[in-house]
Design an enzyme around this catalytic site. Structure first.
Site, PDB file in Angstrom:
ATOM      1  N   LYS A  85       1.259   4.029  -2.845  1.00 42.48           N
ATOM      2  CA  LYS A  85       0.866   5.554  -2.975  1.00 42.48           C
ATOM      3  C   LYS A  85       2.353   6.484  -3.119  1.00 42.48           C
ATOM      4  CE  LYS A  85      -2.244   7.243  -1.201  1.00 42.48           C
ATOM      5  NZ  LYS A  85      -3.516   7.830  -2.051  1.00 42.48           N
ATOM      6  N   TYR A 126       0.767  -1.241   0.016  1.00 40.82           N
ATOM      7  CA  TYR A 126      -0.103  -0.065  -0.073  1.00 40.82           C
ATOM      8  C   TYR A 126       0.861   1.257   0.012  1.00 40.82           C
ATOM      9  CZ  TYR A 126      -2.990   3.743   1.896  1.00 40.82           C
ATOM     10  OH  TYR A 126      -3.448   4.918   2.202  1.00 40.82           O
TER      11      TYR A 126
HETATM   12  N1  LIG Z   1      -7.894   5.936   5.747  1.00 37.99           N
HETATM   13  C1  LIG Z   1      -6.901   6.394   6.169  1.00 37.99           C
HETATM   14  O1  LIG Z   1      -6.504   6.072   7.332  1.00 37.99           O
HETATM   15  C2  LIG Z   1      -5.723   7.024   5.494  1.00 37.99           C
HETATM   16  C3  LIG Z   1      -4.359   7.412   6.030  1.00 37.99           C
HETATM   17  C4  LIG Z   1      -3.319   8.025   5.113  1.00 37.99           C
HETATM   18  C5  LIG Z   1      -3.829   8.598   4.022  1.00 37.99           C
HETATM   19  N2  LIG Z   1      -4.969   8.346   3.350  1.00 37.99           N
HETATM   20  C6  LIG Z   1      -5.238   8.652   1.940  1.00 37.99           C
HETATM   21  O2  LIG Z   1      -6.361   9.600   2.087  1.00 37.99           O
HETATM   22  C7  LIG Z   1      -7.139   9.539   0.798  1.00 37.99           C
HETATM   23  C8  LIG Z   1      -8.709   9.332   1.259  1.00 37.99           C
HETATM   24  O3  LIG Z   1      -8.995   8.058   1.947  1.00 37.99           O
HETATM   25  P1  LIG Z   1     -10.294   7.914   2.590  1.00 37.99           P
HETATM   26  O4  LIG Z   1     -10.219   7.158   3.979  1.00 37.99           O
HETATM   27  O5  LIG Z   1     -11.114   8.855   2.247  1.00 37.99           O
HETATM   28  O6  LIG Z   1     -10.319   6.531   1.900  1.00 37.99           O
HETATM   29  P2  LIG Z   1     -11.549   5.539   1.934  1.00 37.99           P
HETATM   30  O7  LIG Z   1     -12.798   5.928   2.762  1.00 37.99           O
HETATM   31  O8  LIG Z   1     -11.130   3.809   1.951  1.00 37.99           O
HETATM   32  O9  LIG Z   1     -12.329   5.762   0.279  1.00 37.99           O
HETATM   33  C9  LIG Z   1     -11.642   5.188  -0.674  1.00 37.99           C
HETATM   34  C10 LIG Z   1     -12.398   5.667  -1.920  1.00 37.99           C
HETATM   35  O10 LIG Z   1     -11.807   5.331  -3.042  1.00 37.99           O
HETATM   36  C11 LIG Z   1     -12.620   4.877  -3.913  1.00 37.99           C
HETATM   37  N3  LIG Z   1     -12.009   3.843  -4.856  1.00 37.99           N
HETATM   38  C12 LIG Z   1     -11.180   2.739  -4.688  1.00 37.99           C
HETATM   39  N4  LIG Z   1     -11.002   2.166  -5.726  1.00 37.99           N
HETATM   40  C13 LIG Z   1     -11.298   3.023  -6.751  1.00 37.99           C
HETATM   41  C14 LIG Z   1     -11.249   2.867  -8.097  1.00 37.99           C
HETATM   42  N5  LIG Z   1     -10.554   1.726  -8.754  1.00 37.99           N
HETATM   43  N6  LIG Z   1     -11.842   3.674  -8.971  1.00 37.99           N
HETATM   44  C15 LIG Z   1     -12.468   5.016  -8.398  1.00 37.99           C
HETATM   45  N7  LIG Z   1     -12.465   5.066  -6.907  1.00 37.99           N
HETATM   46  C16 LIG Z   1     -11.931   4.213  -6.224  1.00 37.99           C
HETATM   47  C17 LIG Z   1     -13.497   4.223  -3.055  1.00 37.99           C
HETATM   48  O11 LIG Z   1     -14.773   4.024  -4.036  1.00 37.99           O
HETATM   49  P3  LIG Z   1     -15.824   2.846  -3.688  1.00 37.99           P
HETATM   50  O12 LIG Z   1     -16.865   3.696  -2.583  1.00 37.99           O
HETATM   51  O13 LIG Z   1     -16.648   2.924  -5.020  1.00 37.99           O
HETATM   52  O14 LIG Z   1     -15.267   1.735  -3.204  1.00 37.99           O
HETATM   53  C18 LIG Z   1     -13.833   5.104  -2.009  1.00 37.99           C
HETATM   54  O15 LIG Z   1     -14.778   6.118  -2.301  1.00 37.99           O
HETATM   55  C19 LIG Z   1      -6.552   8.323   0.086  1.00 37.99           C
HETATM   56  O16 LIG Z   1      -5.608   8.742  -0.987  1.00 37.99           O
HETATM   57  C20 LIG Z   1      -5.556   7.399   1.309  1.00 37.99           C
HETATM   58  O17 LIG Z   1      -4.705   6.779   0.444  1.00 37.99           O
HETATM   59  C21 LIG Z   1      -5.939   7.533   4.086  1.00 37.99           C
END
Ligand SMILES: NC(=O)c1ccc[n+]([C@@H]2O[C@H](COP(=O)([O-])OP(=O)(O)OC[C@H]3O[C@@H](n4cnc5c(N)ncnc54)[C@H](OP(=O)(O)O)[C@@H]3O)[C@@H](O)[C@H]2O)c1
Length: 295
Positions: A130, A126
């Site tokens: 990223k 992962y």
């Molecule tokens: N969550 C954490 O703890 C965390 C920590 C550090 C950084 N981040 C980063 O912050 C950002 C936002 O995270 P988040 O927590 O909001 O993520 P999240 O709640 O897991 O949501 C991910 C989103 O990405 C979409 N997605 C996944 N695969 C896709 C694809 N092939 N095409 C289009 N959309 C797709 C999902 O769509 P579906 O609803 O259709 O599945 C979902 O809407 C991400 O870049 C993540 O890497 C997150």
């Protein structure tokens, strides 16, 4: 100002949609599957171009940290190639992109919070995917903000806060790792920060402080400290509570290794954008009360 965010139901996208409604002059539009599928690069540019952004927010990602170890091709397709295509669309339209990245680009061996210029060394697929996404976004055009955030939770989607509240509803004790340190970060705060930065990018055509930024909650804790605060807040609001037992990472084996220290210094973001996140306990309280529907 029209922000187009990728990932309709993601925590950051949903928070940004909500925050946009509270800001006059701001319109937030979310696009996601099926019309924008980051695993199908041919869908990406058209989906973004027709959405007519002033600024693109790239928040969609493959975020299943453990599953990524078994699906490296898909994780890289979405987080690296897909993110690069989103940035290519922004560059083609001549608009800036704000791209979300992660603390997991670091291996956690530092003994202080990470700053933007520290060497990256992801421990798992992962984080590596990223990091490749950051590089693809940077290669697509100079007008990018790469915001590395961490330990994200919100009233939306799936996250640690919701997991703790769910487990506490039918257990007396929850074992939580106490030797991984970081900054819990509310997606509601991330949304606020993005709107703040976007307004600056939009309002200042000469803005030239593009690049990588760390953006996380203020203050630090470990996962068990985070869990205790969630459950104590819940109890104070009449919600479920459980005892939290500290365990070591080695006693909670997961497919992907996690950094022991993924604390991020958000000082650069604060200096350039004049925005800092609330103390993590305050933000956590707000989200716990919202999830419990006890304002
Ligand atoms: N969550 C954490 O703890 C965390 C920590 C550090 C950084 N981040 C980063 O912050 C950002 C936002 O995270 P988040 O927590 O909001 O993520 P999240 O709640 O897991 O949501 C991910 C989103 O990405 C979409 N997605 C996944 N695969 C896709 C694809 N092939 N095409 C289009 N959309 C797709 C999902 O769509 P579906 O609803 O259709 O599945 C979902 O809407 C991400 O870049 C993540 O890497 C997150």
């Amino acid at each position: 100002m029209r922000l187009v965010v990728t990932g309709r139901d993601g925590q950051v996208a949903a928070s940004l949609l909500e925050a946009g409604q509270a800001h006059a002059g701001v319109e937030v539009v979310a696009i996601g599957r099926p019309e924008l599928d980051l695993a199908r690069p041919e869908t990406v540019i058209d989906a973004i171009v027709v959405a007519k952004p002033d600024i693109v927010v790239s928040a969609a990602a493959y975020t299943a940290v453990d599953q990524a170890e078994d699906e490296p091709d898909l994780a890289f397709a979405v987080n690296a190639t897909g993110a690069g295509k989103v940035a290519e669309a922004a560059a083609r339209l001549g608009v800036p992109i704000i791209h979300l990245s992660t603390d997991y680009v670091f291996d956690g061996s530092a003994s202080r919070p990470y700053i933007e210029t520290d060497a990256t060394a992801p421990l798992g697929v992962y984080g590596a995917s990223k990091l490749a996404g950051e590089q693809a976004v940077a290669a697509a055009g100079p007008r990018h903000l790469i915001l590395r955030t961490a330990w994200v939770y919100s009233p939306f989607g799936r996250n640690f806060v919701k997991t703790m509240l769910r487990l506490a509803a039918d257990r007396d004790e929850i074992s939580v790792v106490a030797d991984q340190w970081g900054n819990p970060t509310s997606a509601l705060d991330i949304a606020d920060a993005i709107l703040h930065a976007a307004a600056m990018l939009h309002g200042d055509k000469d803005f030239d402080a593009f690049g990588v930024y760390h953006l996380a909650g203020t203050g630090e804790t470990n996962w068990s400290g985070f869990a205790r605060h969630i459950l104590d807040t819940s109890q104070a609001s009449g919600g479920p509570w459980a005892d939290v037992r500290d365990i070591a990472t080695k006693d909670y084996p997961t497919k992907a290794r996690r950094p022991a220290n993924s604390r991020l210094s958000s000082a650069k973001f604060a200096a350039v954008f004049g925005w800092g996140a609330p103390e993590w306990r305050e933000s956590t309280k707000r989200v716990v009360r919202r999830i419990l529907d006890r304002p």
